[in-house]
Design an enzyme around this catalytic site. Structure first.
Site, PDB file in Angstrom:
ATOM      1  N   HIS A 100     -40.191  86.848  27.412  1.00  0.00           N
ATOM      2  CA  HIS A 100     -41.603  87.117  27.679  1.00  0.00           C
ATOM      3  C   HIS A 100     -42.375  87.437  26.399  1.00  0.00           C
ATOM      4  O   HIS A 100     -43.244  86.678  25.976  1.00  0.00           O
ATOM      5  CB  HIS A 100     -41.726  88.263  28.688  1.00  0.00           C
ATOM      6  CG  HIS A 100     -43.134  88.573  29.080  1.00  0.00           C
ATOM      7  ND1 HIS A 100     -43.501  89.794  29.584  1.00  0.00           N
ATOM      8  CD2 HIS A 100     -44.279  87.849  29.015  1.00  0.00           C
ATOM      9  CE1 HIS A 100     -44.804  89.798  29.836  1.00  0.00           C
ATOM     10  NE2 HIS A 100     -45.287  88.621  29.496  1.00  0.00           N
ATOM     11  N   HIS A 105     -45.905  85.468  24.044  1.00  0.00           N
ATOM     12  CA  HIS A 105     -46.948  86.251  23.367  1.00  0.00           C
ATOM     13  C   HIS A 105     -46.876  86.121  21.839  1.00  0.00           C
ATOM     14  O   HIS A 105     -47.850  85.732  21.188  1.00  0.00           O
ATOM     15  CB  HIS A 105     -46.819  87.727  23.753  1.00  0.00           C
ATOM     16  CG  HIS A 105     -47.287  88.039  25.127  1.00  0.00           C
ATOM     17  ND1 HIS A 105     -48.516  88.595  25.394  1.00  0.00           N
ATOM     18  CD2 HIS A 105     -46.684  87.875  26.338  1.00  0.00           C
ATOM     19  CE1 HIS A 105     -48.661  88.774  26.692  1.00  0.00           C
ATOM     20  NE2 HIS A 105     -47.549  88.338  27.298  1.00  0.00           N
ATOM     21  N   HIS A 291     -45.659  81.108  30.570  1.00  0.00           N
ATOM     22  CA  HIS A 291     -45.973  82.537  30.631  1.00  0.00           C
ATOM     23  C   HIS A 291     -46.156  82.996  32.065  1.00  0.00           C
ATOM     24  O   HIS A 291     -45.709  84.089  32.441  1.00  0.00           O
ATOM     25  CB  HIS A 291     -47.225  82.848  29.815  1.00  0.00           C
ATOM     26  CG  HIS A 291     -47.637  84.288  29.920  1.00  0.00           C
ATOM     27  ND1 HIS A 291     -48.639  84.709  30.773  1.00  0.00           N
ATOM     28  CD2 HIS A 291     -47.151  85.403  29.316  1.00  0.00           C
ATOM     29  CE1 HIS A 291     -48.760  86.019  30.675  1.00  0.00           C
ATOM     30  NE2 HIS A 291     -47.879  86.471  29.806  1.00  0.00           N
ATOM     31  N   ASN A 295     -44.187  86.110  33.753  1.00  0.00           N
ATOM     32  CA  ASN A 295     -44.942  87.360  33.869  1.00  0.00           C
ATOM     33  C   ASN A 295     -45.309  87.760  35.283  1.00  0.00           C
ATOM     34  O   ASN A 295     -45.123  88.912  35.673  1.00  0.00           O
ATOM     35  CB  ASN A 295     -46.222  87.263  33.030  1.00  0.00           C
ATOM     36  CG  ASN A 295     -47.030  88.548  33.076  1.00  0.00           C
ATOM     37  OD1 ASN A 295     -46.648  89.567  32.504  1.00  0.00           O
ATOM     38  ND2 ASN A 295     -48.143  88.522  33.780  1.00  0.00           N
ATOM     39  N   ILE A 440     -52.501  88.456  30.007  1.00  0.00           N
ATOM     40  CA  ILE A 440     -51.973  89.781  30.310  1.00  0.00           C
ATOM     41  C   ILE A 440     -50.487  89.781  30.021  1.00  0.00           C
ATOM     42  O   ILE A 440     -49.862  88.733  29.998  1.00  0.00           O
ATOM     43  CB  ILE A 440     -52.221  90.183  31.772  1.00  0.00           C
ATOM     44  CG1 ILE A 440     -51.915  91.651  31.996  1.00  0.00           C
ATOM     45  CG2 ILE A 440     -51.415  89.312  32.720  1.00  0.00           C
ATOM     46  CD1 ILE A 440     -52.387  92.226  33.281  1.00  0.00           C
TER      47      ILE A 440
END
Length: 440
Positions: A100, A105, A291, A295, A440
């Protein structure tokens, strides 16, 4: 089974072993480096058949490894439950830190910074990528303040403690951008093989693999959109070579943003329109569908701590351990005391809930807000409309798959339908929806 490609391994041995001494030095953190072997059954499901638990070798006369197999009696049943909990603890930490944080990110950030520095807002590639860069820098800054910082949420609630960033840094040494497209990732992980006769050019070795099957629909749609877009603006290699903004963006993304890996030979070249299609499709895939799959299911799949503990407090006792008698006399009590504390997990659940929440102003894949930007390019507008139509069709196809009783990994008694790659969602925690960006 190996010859028939029926065995699969969930391997966290090398990732965790160098850090176990530090982790296990904490009074309420105990971990193994685990390997789990799964057998692909005739029903297309994976059955765990062995779990290897490794510790640093301290005593040459005492084995540092043990293998737990499915239970044959009451005692081995509880040992099996504890072993599975330790595997899930490894998986939880690796998921958050490597899959993750690192691979979406962190690794996307250099491309975004370089795009802001070198691509003008009117540049066609900036316009294509703009919705896929939305809020990412902001959420990464917040993550550094609250999630991955010293004594932050990750160090407080996961087994990796103060080793968290070291584990991430070690994993980054093996990160490869050229393996981040979905087909390449599936092949690298041994889940698929190249097969030009198949619709997506690969054959899945686990035919009922929801992430791969749904993901390939989205990947192919992204690839078609990007190909239409690139071919419109870059009809030949000369148009690629002559675009100084484009080349400076890609050069800085690698040589400054990913400086530690800049000399690796696997970086894709940027010489032809096909090169650019591959690079852009990979960036959009990571920002959106990959993602989303990592997530937005965290609360749904990780919210019940006994099934997926973020850390364990006790190791599995052997017959010569002082705690073994306590384990035998009260195995359920020993199991519960091995799990994280109720107070800490209540706090973690609130974090997982927040991370899994879609905002009211979320922008989803296939829903472009600024098509008027291409008012003079009807071909581009038509390409985006086709892409939006494909996303709606994919949503219907995923709903159909989730109601097919033949697909036992997504349909059946007690089986959650796999909805993480359903393109659209309402606000809140829905366990579905693919936003355009890492927001997020």
């Amino acid at each position: 089974a190996i010859e028939k490609k029926k065995l699969f391994t969930l391997d966290y041995h090398d990732v965790f072993l160098p850090f176990l001494s530090s982790i296990n030095a904490h009074p309420n953190r105990k971990a193994y480096a685990t390997r789990t072997i799964f057998l692909l059954t005739q029903f297309g499901t994976l059955k765990p058949i062995a779990i290897e638990l490794s510790l640093p070798s301290m005593n040459p006369f005492k084995p540092s490894k043990q293998v737990i197999t499915p239970p044959v009696d009451a005692t081995s049943n509880w040992q099996w439950q504890l072993a599975k909990a330790h595997v899930c603890s490894n998986d939880s930490g690796a998921h958050e830190l490597i899959q993750h944080w690192l691979r979406t990110h962190a690794c996307m950030e250099p491309f975004i910074i370089a795009a802001r520095r070198h691509l003008s807002v009117m540049h066609p590639i900036h316009k294509l990528l703009h919705p896929h860069m939305r809020y990412t820098m902001d959420i990464n800054a917040r993550a550094r303040e609250l999630l991955i910082n010293a004594d932050g949420i990750i160090e407080s609630f996961f087994s990796t403690k103060q080793c968290s960033m070291e584990i991430t840094s070690l994993a980054y040494k093996n990160w490869r951008f050229d393996m981040e497209s979905l087909p390449a990732d599936l092949i690298r992980r041994g889940i698929a093989e190249q097969d030009p006769t198949e619709p997506h050019g690969i054959k899945l070795l686990i035919e009922d693999y929801p992430y791969a099957n749904d993901g390939l629909l989205i990947w192919s749609a992204i690839e078609r959109l990007v190909k239409d877009y690139v071919n419109h603006y870059y009809p030949d290699s000369n148009s690629i070579r002559s675009d100084s903004e484009l080349n400076t963006w890609y050069y800085e993304s690698i040589n400054v943003g990913h400086a530690d890996l800049r000399h690796e030979t696997w970086w894709p070249k940027l010489s032809t329109p096909d090169d650019l299609v591959s690079i852009l499709a990979t960036l959009i895939w990571i920002s959106s569908a990959k993602h989303a799959a990592l997530n937005f299911g965290q609360y749904h799949y990780g919210g019940y701590v006994p099934v997926r503990p973020p850390y364990m407090r006790r190791l599995i006792p052997n017959e010569d351990d002082p705690e073994y008698s306590n384990f035998v006399s009260d195995p359920e009590g020993y199991f519960l005391s091995s799990l994280p504390s109720l107070k800490e997990m209540t706090s973690l659940l609130s974090v997982l809930d927040m991370l899994s929440t879609h905002s009211d102003d979320e922008e989803y894949l296939g829903d472009r807000k600024e098509l008027s930007t291409w008012r003079g390019n009807p071909e581009i507008i038509e390409a985006f409309y086709r892409f939006s139509t494909e996303m709606k069709a994919i949503e219907k196809e995923i709903d159909r798959r989730n109601s097919d009783p033949k697909l036992r990994n997504r349909c059946g008694a007690g089986v959650s339908p796999y909805q993480l790659l359903v393109p659209f969602s309402g606000p809140g925690v829905s366990c579905r929806g693919v936003p355009n960006s890492i927001s997020i």
